[in-house]
Design an enzyme around this catalytic site. Sequence first.
Site, PDB file in Angstrom:
ATOM      1  N   GLY A  66     -29.388  28.103 -29.186  1.00 25.99           N
ATOM      2  CA  GLY A  66     -28.830  26.893 -29.810  1.00 25.99           C
ATOM      3  C   GLY A  66     -29.803  25.745 -29.987  1.00 25.99           C
ATOM      4  N   ASP A 124     -21.680  20.694 -21.645  1.00 28.92           N
ATOM      5  CA  ASP A 124     -20.209  20.687 -21.631  1.00 28.92           C
ATOM      6  C   ASP A 124     -19.749  20.710 -20.173  1.00 28.92           C
ATOM      7  OD1 ASP A 124     -17.553  20.898 -22.346  1.00 28.92           O
ATOM      8  OD2 ASP A 124     -17.666  22.984 -22.961  1.00 28.92           O
ATOM      9  N   PHE A 173     -14.846  21.526 -30.509  1.00 30.54           N
ATOM     10  CA  PHE A 173     -15.853  22.580 -30.683  1.00 30.54           C
ATOM     11  C   PHE A 173     -16.670  22.277 -31.932  1.00 30.54           C
ATOM     12  CE2 PHE A 173     -17.750  26.618 -31.663  1.00 30.54           C
ATOM     13  CZ  PHE A 173     -18.177  27.019 -30.405  1.00 30.54           C
ATOM     14  N   VAL A 174     -17.974  22.086 -31.729  1.00 34.10           N
ATOM     15  CA  VAL A 174     -18.836  21.694 -32.841  1.00 34.10           C
ATOM     16  C   VAL A 174     -19.837  22.794 -33.175  1.00 34.10           C
ATOM     17  CG1 VAL A 174     -18.604  19.210 -32.457  1.00 34.10           C
ATOM     18  CG2 VAL A 174     -20.416  20.462 -31.283  1.00 34.10           C
ATOM     19  N   ASP A 180     -23.704  27.435 -32.832  1.00 36.57           N
ATOM     20  CA  ASP A 180     -23.020  28.488 -33.582  1.00 36.57           C
ATOM     21  C   ASP A 180     -21.566  28.652 -33.181  1.00 36.57           C
ATOM     22  OD1 ASP A 180     -23.510  29.587 -30.949  1.00 36.57           O
ATOM     23  OD2 ASP A 180     -22.994  31.539 -31.789  1.00 36.57           O
ATOM     24  N   ARG A 186     -25.449  28.105 -37.559  1.00 34.79           N
ATOM     25  CA  ARG A 186     -26.612  27.473 -36.911  1.00 34.79           C
ATOM     26  C   ARG A 186     -27.485  26.735 -37.915  1.00 34.79           C
ATOM     27  NH1 ARG A 186     -27.000  29.293 -31.613  1.00 34.79           N
ATOM     28  NH2 ARG A 186     -26.465  31.460 -31.207  1.00 34.79           N
TER      29      ARG A 186
HETATM   30  P1  5GP Z   1     -21.752  24.430 -20.326  1.00 35.23           P
HETATM   31  O1  5GP Z   1     -22.366  25.473 -19.414  1.00 35.23           O
HETATM   32  O2  5GP Z   1     -22.277  23.043 -20.102  1.00 35.23           O
HETATM   33  O3  5GP Z   1     -20.252  24.482 -20.279  1.00 35.23           O
HETATM   34  O4  5GP Z   1     -22.006  24.865 -21.794  1.00 35.23           O
HETATM   35  C1  5GP Z   1     -23.204  24.845 -22.357  1.00 35.23           C
HETATM   36  C2  5GP Z   1     -23.286  25.871 -23.460  1.00 35.23           C
HETATM   37  O5  5GP Z   1     -21.991  26.222 -23.997  1.00 35.23           O
HETATM   38  C3  5GP Z   1     -24.046  25.287 -24.586  1.00 35.23           C
HETATM   39  O6  5GP Z   1     -25.425  25.516 -24.420  1.00 35.23           O
HETATM   40  C4  5GP Z   1     -23.452  26.000 -25.771  1.00 35.23           C
HETATM   41  O7  5GP Z   1     -24.103  27.222 -25.939  1.00 35.23           O
HETATM   42  C5  5GP Z   1     -22.012  26.249 -25.389  1.00 35.23           C
HETATM   43  N1  5GP Z   1     -21.116  25.193 -25.915  1.00 35.23           N
HETATM   44  C6  5GP Z   1     -20.417  24.254 -25.234  1.00 35.23           C
HETATM   45  N2  5GP Z   1     -19.720  23.462 -26.079  1.00 35.23           N
HETATM   46  C7  5GP Z   1     -19.980  23.917 -27.332  1.00 35.23           C
HETATM   47  C8  5GP Z   1     -19.559  23.504 -28.644  1.00 35.23           C
HETATM   48  O8  5GP Z   1     -18.797  22.560 -28.869  1.00 35.23           O
HETATM   49  N3  5GP Z   1     -20.053  24.229 -29.674  1.00 35.23           N
HETATM   50  C9  5GP Z   1     -20.899  25.277 -29.526  1.00 35.23           C
HETATM   51  N4  5GP Z   1     -21.321  25.900 -30.622  1.00 35.23           N
HETATM   52  N5  5GP Z   1     -21.324  25.687 -28.315  1.00 35.23           N
HETATM   53  C10 5GP Z   1     -20.862  25.007 -27.215  1.00 35.23           C
HETATM   54 MG    MG Z   2     -26.516  26.819 -25.552  1.00 35.17          MG
END
Ligand code: 5GP
Ligand code: MG
Length: 207
Positions: A66, A124, A173-174, A180, A186
């Site tokens: 990403g 996130d 969700f973006v 992606d 992407r």
């Molecule tokens: P975390 O471990 O902080 O929950 O999530 C991090 C990873 O989850 C990010 O690097 C990404 O790959 C994915 N992610 C979290 N929120 C989003 C979102 O809104 N859109 C997308 N495309 N990926 C997300």
């Molecule tokens: Mg990621």
Amino acid sequence: MNPSSRLSAPKLVSSSRAQVPQGCAGDIEQILISAPRIHRRVMEMAQVIAEDYHGKRLIIVALLNGTVLFLADLVRHFEVPLSLDLIGVSSYRGGTSSGELEFTKRLKLNLRDQHVLVVDDILDTGKTLRAVSEELSKQSPASLKTCVLLDKPEGRTVNLEADYVGFIVPHLFVVGYGLDYDERYRNLPFVGVLHPHVYRKSSDQQS
Ligand code: 5GP
Ligand code: MG
């Protein structure tokens, strides 16, 4: 760690007025951050980071996949000497809802006594960045900081803040600018909110 005070991230409460291009208008509900706005912010981030690391050699460790667009734009504005490495992390979303993490690509560089900046696309829950930071800390770097383009503070389940944040975004969700859904979107130059019918379509197909 607290985010750098010189780089307080703008909170996005309203979306951009930019029009969704026709080619993806059916899938993208709205543009949250336009391409020019991303460009300006990434330049600002690069300036602040470059000042913070002035006179030091920096290793940037970016998370696949990403970060590719963000990383490319960020590093081209740096005039400090730096090295780049990539780490692969994926989470099993299938069996467990906790999303256990697996390293899919390991680092080439040795981080011992080096100044390391971990770059990710979006923060996130915080689980990914925490797991990666813990893994990299085992190599005893001189310093370890984190940088994300987007932060969704409402999603946080672990106690972690990034040192450098581009934008604070709502809990949606973006996609786009590297992010992606199912390996699509992407390439979009902006960050947009995915239309819920896209997930519904995929889950209908799976069931
Ligand atoms: P975390 O471990 O902080 O929950 O999530 C991090 C990873 O989850 C990010 O690097 C990404 O790959 C994915 N992610 C979290 N929120 C989003 C979102 O809104 N859109 C997308 N495309 N990926 C997300
Ligand atoms: Mg990621």
